[in-house]
Write a protein that holds these residues in place. Sequence first.
Motif: not given
Length: 166
Positions: A40-68
């Motif tokens: 990997l190069g500089k931090l500006e040239d690096t992107q961080f990928d969520h696996v699975p994508a955030l929109q493919l995760r279930c939503w936990d309304p109590e924690a107000k976050n995705t699972i995981p």
Amino acid sequence: MFAELPLAPPTGFRKAIPDLVKLKVVLRQDSLCATCRERLGKLEDTQFDHVPALQLRCWDPEAKNTIPPANDVDSIFAKHVDCHAAKTFGSKASKRGADVTEIARTKRIAKDTEAFRQRMLAKGDPEAEPRPERPKKQWPKRPFQKRGKDEGRRSRGQESSGTAEE
């Protein structure tokens, strides 16, 4: 019955990835891209990928976050910009398996499933509003050509003239 979790996070949900999480991800990967395994190069040239994508995760309304959780170190991977774009948007030849395609497909299936579920619930509920009866479709009516008794005996290629045989 089943616990119902919303299929995706609410619109506008996206937590920024803290710098400490980014550092842990890069150290976990030994500064190598998760896809092509090049440095990997500089931090500006690096992107961080969520696996699975955030929109493919279930939503936990109590924690107000995705699972995981959205910023879980184990479900984030550091990638080059082009490697991340290939996973997110797919290749020119095939979009199947790309995050954007799978998110759209998941939303479409969820919408169709909910519509089917509502129809099935309405069938079993005697107090539900009766659906209007659709008129039965009929074949279009096209009358046959009317011919006299003698005209029916001629072959297809023969044309009739107004007089008897000449």
